[in-house]
Design a protein around this motif. Structure first.
Motif, PDB file in Angstrom:
ATOM      1  N   ILE A   1       5.608   5.095   0.350  1.00 29.14           N
ATOM      2  CA  ILE A   1       4.868   5.273   1.605  1.00 29.14           C
ATOM      3  C   ILE A   1       3.859   4.146   1.779  1.00 29.14           C
ATOM      4  CG2 ILE A   1       3.139   6.720   2.754  1.00 29.14           C
ATOM      5  CD1 ILE A   1       4.614   9.149   1.543  1.00 29.14           C
ATOM      6  N   ARG A   2       3.191   3.816   0.683  1.00 24.74           N
ATOM      7  CA  ARG A   2       2.190   2.749   0.722  1.00 24.74           C
ATOM      8  C   ARG A   2       2.835   1.399   1.061  1.00 24.74           C
ATOM      9  NH1 ARG A   2      -0.177  -0.860  -2.817  1.00 24.74           N
ATOM     10  NH2 ARG A   2      -2.357  -1.291  -2.342  1.00 24.74           N
ATOM     11  N   LEU A   3       3.975   1.106   0.460  1.00 19.08           N
ATOM     12  CA  LEU A   3       4.666  -0.153   0.752  1.00 19.08           C
ATOM     13  C   LEU A   3       5.102  -0.222   2.209  1.00 19.08           C
ATOM     14  CD1 LEU A   3       6.920  -0.677  -2.406  1.00 19.08           C
ATOM     15  CD2 LEU A   3       4.880  -1.962  -1.752  1.00 19.08           C
ATOM     16  N   VAL A   4       5.633   0.861   2.740  1.00 21.17           N
ATOM     17  CA  VAL A   4       6.045   0.881   4.153  1.00 21.17           C
ATOM     18  C   VAL A   4       4.831   0.668   5.052  1.00 21.17           C
ATOM     19  CG1 VAL A   4       6.952   2.351   5.997  1.00 21.17           C
ATOM     20  CG2 VAL A   4       8.114   2.265   3.794  1.00 21.17           C
ATOM     21  N   GLY A   5       3.739   1.330   4.739  1.00 17.78           N
ATOM     22  CA  GLY A   5       2.537   1.172   5.549  1.00 17.78           C
ATOM     23  C   GLY A   5       1.976  -0.237   5.513  1.00 17.78           C
ATOM     24  N   LEU A   6       1.939  -0.825   4.334  1.00 22.37           N
ATOM     25  CA  LEU A   6       1.338  -2.150   4.201  1.00 22.37           C
ATOM     26  C   LEU A   6       2.219  -3.262   4.765  1.00 22.37           C
ATOM     27  CD1 LEU A   6      -0.260  -1.982   0.639  1.00 22.37           C
ATOM     28  CD2 LEU A   6      -1.380  -1.749   2.843  1.00 22.37           C
ATOM     29  N   TYR A   7       3.510  -3.198   4.536  1.00 16.16           N
ATOM     30  CA  TYR A   7       4.359  -4.325   4.892  1.00 16.16           C
ATOM     31  C   TYR A   7       5.124  -4.151   6.195  1.00 16.16           C
ATOM     32  CZ  TYR A   7       3.270  -6.269   0.407  1.00 16.16           C
ATOM     33  OH  TYR A   7       2.591  -6.801  -0.659  1.00 16.16           O
ATOM     34  N   PHE A   8       5.507  -2.933   6.573  1.00 17.03           N
ATOM     35  CA  PHE A   8       6.280  -2.751   7.789  1.00 17.03           C
ATOM     36  C   PHE A   8       5.438  -2.254   8.949  1.00 17.03           C
ATOM     37  CE2 PHE A   8       9.478  -2.475   4.408  1.00 17.03           C
ATOM     38  CZ  PHE A   8      10.304  -3.499   4.825  1.00 17.03           C
ATOM     39  N   MET A   9       4.307  -1.627   8.654  1.00 16.91           N
ATOM     40  CA  MET A   9       3.404  -1.192   9.714  1.00 16.91           C
ATOM     41  C   MET A   9       2.209  -2.145   9.806  1.00 16.91           C
ATOM     42  SD  MET A   9       3.617   2.874   9.015  1.00 16.91           S
ATOM     43  CE  MET A   9       2.580   3.321  10.388  1.00 16.91           C
ATOM     44  N   GLU A  10       2.240  -3.196   9.009  1.00 18.20           N
ATOM     45  CA  GLU A  10       1.259  -4.284   9.007  1.00 18.20           C
ATOM     46  C   GLU A  10      -0.166  -3.822   8.752  1.00 18.20           C
ATOM     47  OE1 GLU A  10       1.793  -6.792  12.399  1.00 18.20           O
ATOM     48  OE2 GLU A  10       3.915  -7.090  11.949  1.00 18.20           O
ATOM     49  N   LEU A  11      -0.321  -2.804   7.920  1.00 15.71           N
ATOM     50  CA  LEU A  11      -1.659  -2.360   7.562  1.00 15.71           C
ATOM     51  C   LEU A  11      -2.299  -3.262   6.520  1.00 15.71           C
ATOM     52  CD1 LEU A  11      -1.127   1.492   7.497  1.00 15.71           C
ATOM     53  CD2 LEU A  11      -2.470   0.170   9.131  1.00 15.71           C
TER      54      LEU A  11
ATOM     55  N   ALA B   1      -4.724  -5.145   8.492  1.00 21.39           N
ATOM     56  CA  ALA B   1      -5.525  -4.306   9.397  1.00 21.39           C
ATOM     57  C   ALA B   1      -7.000  -4.385   9.017  1.00 21.39           C
ATOM     58  CB  ALA B   1      -5.042  -2.866   9.315  1.00 21.39           C
ATOM     59  N   PRO B   2      -7.875  -3.963   9.909  1.00 24.11           N
ATOM     60  CA  PRO B   2      -9.294  -3.899   9.562  1.00 24.11           C
ATOM     61  C   PRO B   2      -9.516  -3.001   8.335  1.00 24.11           C
ATOM     62  CG  PRO B   2      -8.996  -3.599  11.917  1.00 24.11           C
ATOM     63  CD  PRO B   2      -7.635  -3.595  11.298  1.00 24.11           C
ATOM     64  N   ARG B   3     -10.585  -3.285   7.617  1.00 23.91           N
ATOM     65  CA  ARG B   3     -10.854  -2.572   6.367  1.00 23.91           C
ATOM     66  C   ARG B   3     -10.937  -1.060   6.537  1.00 23.91           C
ATOM     67  NH1 ARG B   3     -14.537  -5.947   2.297  1.00 23.91           N
ATOM     68  NH2 ARG B   3     -13.636  -7.993   2.715  1.00 23.91           N
ATOM     69  N   VAL B   4     -11.493  -0.620   7.626  1.00 25.35           N
ATOM     70  CA  VAL B   4     -11.638   0.816   7.845  1.00 25.35           C
ATOM     71  C   VAL B   4     -10.266   1.479   7.973  1.00 25.35           C
ATOM     72  CG1 VAL B   4     -12.511   2.577   9.426  1.00 25.35           C
ATOM     73  CG2 VAL B   4     -13.896   0.565   8.917  1.00 25.35           C
ATOM     74  N   LEU B   5      -9.391   0.884   8.760  1.00 26.40           N
ATOM     75  CA  LEU B   5      -8.057   1.453   8.951  1.00 26.40           C
ATOM     76  C   LEU B   5      -7.255   1.415   7.654  1.00 26.40           C
ATOM     77  CD1 LEU B   5      -6.043   2.679  10.900  1.00 26.40           C
ATOM     78  CD2 LEU B   5      -5.347   0.363  11.536  1.00 26.40           C
ATOM     79  N   ARG B   6      -7.318   0.291   6.959  1.00 23.84           N
ATOM     80  CA  ARG B   6      -6.599   0.211   5.684  1.00 23.84           C
ATOM     81  C   ARG B   6      -7.199   1.177   4.667  1.00 23.84           C
ATOM     82  NH1 ARG B   6      -4.920  -4.894   1.875  1.00 23.84           N
ATOM     83  NH2 ARG B   6      -3.918  -3.592   0.308  1.00 23.84           N
ATOM     84  N   GLY B   7      -8.500   1.318   4.665  1.00 29.67           N
ATOM     85  CA  GLY B   7      -9.149   2.263   3.764  1.00 29.67           C
ATOM     86  C   GLY B   7      -8.737   3.699   4.039  1.00 29.67           C
TER      87      GLY B   7
ATOM     88  N   PHE C   1      -5.892   4.598   5.345  1.00 24.56           N
ATOM     89  CA  PHE C   1      -4.506   4.724   4.894  1.00 24.56           C
ATOM     90  C   PHE C   1      -4.425   4.855   3.381  1.00 24.56           C
ATOM     91  CE2 PHE C   1      -0.539   2.678   3.465  1.00 24.56           C
ATOM     92  CZ  PHE C   1       0.345   3.620   3.954  1.00 24.56           C
ATOM     93  N   GLU C   2      -5.187   4.034   2.658  1.00 24.81           N
ATOM     94  CA  GLU C   2      -5.188   4.117   1.197  1.00 24.81           C
ATOM     95  C   GLU C   2      -5.735   5.472   0.746  1.00 24.81           C
ATOM     96  OE1 GLU C   2      -3.903   1.902  -0.830  1.00 24.81           O
ATOM     97  OE2 GLU C   2      -3.828   0.046   0.326  1.00 24.81           O
ATOM     98  N   GLY C   3      -6.776   5.941   1.420  1.00 29.62           N
ATOM     99  CA  GLY C   3      -7.318   7.260   1.108  1.00 29.62           C
ATOM    100  C   GLY C   3      -6.321   8.370   1.382  1.00 29.62           C
ATOM    101  N   TYR C   4      -5.548   8.214   2.457  1.00 26.64           N
ATOM    102  CA  TYR C   4      -4.494   9.176   2.770  1.00 26.64           C
ATOM    103  C   TYR C   4      -3.470   9.222   1.633  1.00 26.64           C
ATOM    104  CZ  TYR C   4      -0.145  10.892   4.779  1.00 26.64           C
ATOM    105  OH  TYR C   4       1.032  11.559   4.987  1.00 26.64           O
ATOM    106  N   CYS C   5      -3.074   8.061   1.144  1.00 25.01           N
ATOM    107  CA  CYS C   5      -2.088   8.012   0.049  1.00 25.01           C
ATOM    108  C   CYS C   5      -2.632   8.685  -1.208  1.00 25.01           C
ATOM    109  CB  CYS C   5      -1.694   6.563  -0.247  1.00 25.01           C
ATOM    110  SG  CYS C   5      -0.718   5.799   1.055  1.00 25.01           S
TER     111      CYS C   5
END
Length: 91
Positions: free
Chosen positions: A52-62, A65-71, A73-77
């Motif tokens: 899920i993390r790989l799909v989010g980072l590489y295919f959804m271009e996170l 992304a800004p630190r808040v949005l990426r944070g 997403f990482e917190g969600y994972c």
């Protein structure tokens, strides 16, 4: 190999396919007796969350992304892995 893997997305796609095979192998041939599948199940959860993390980072271009949005997403994972683990272990 460079002609096959031209972009990071291709490399990540191959990695996702390999991780799918790993989780399938863990689910079918974990080598434990009946009722002793906790470690294999937790490993499958970890592989799934990593995918899920790989799909989010590489295919959804996170990744860019800004630190808040990426944070978030990482917190969600991390939260999802914790929730799944707790539900599986304590249920």
């Amino acid at each position: 190999m460079s002609s096959v893997v031209r972009t990071n997305a291709s490399l990540i796609w191959f990695l996702l396919c390999a991780l799918t095979v790993v989780s399938w192998a863990l689910g079918t041939n974990h080598g434990f007796g009946a009722g002793h599948h906790l470690s294999a199940s937790l490993a499958i959860f970890a592989v799934a969350i990593f995918k899920i993390r790989l799909v989010g980072l590489y295919f959804m271009e996170l990744k860019m992304a800004p630190r808040v949005l990426r944070g978030l997403f990482e917190g969600y994972c991390v939260g999802l892995f914790g929730l799944l683990t707790a539900m599986f272990v304590f249920a």
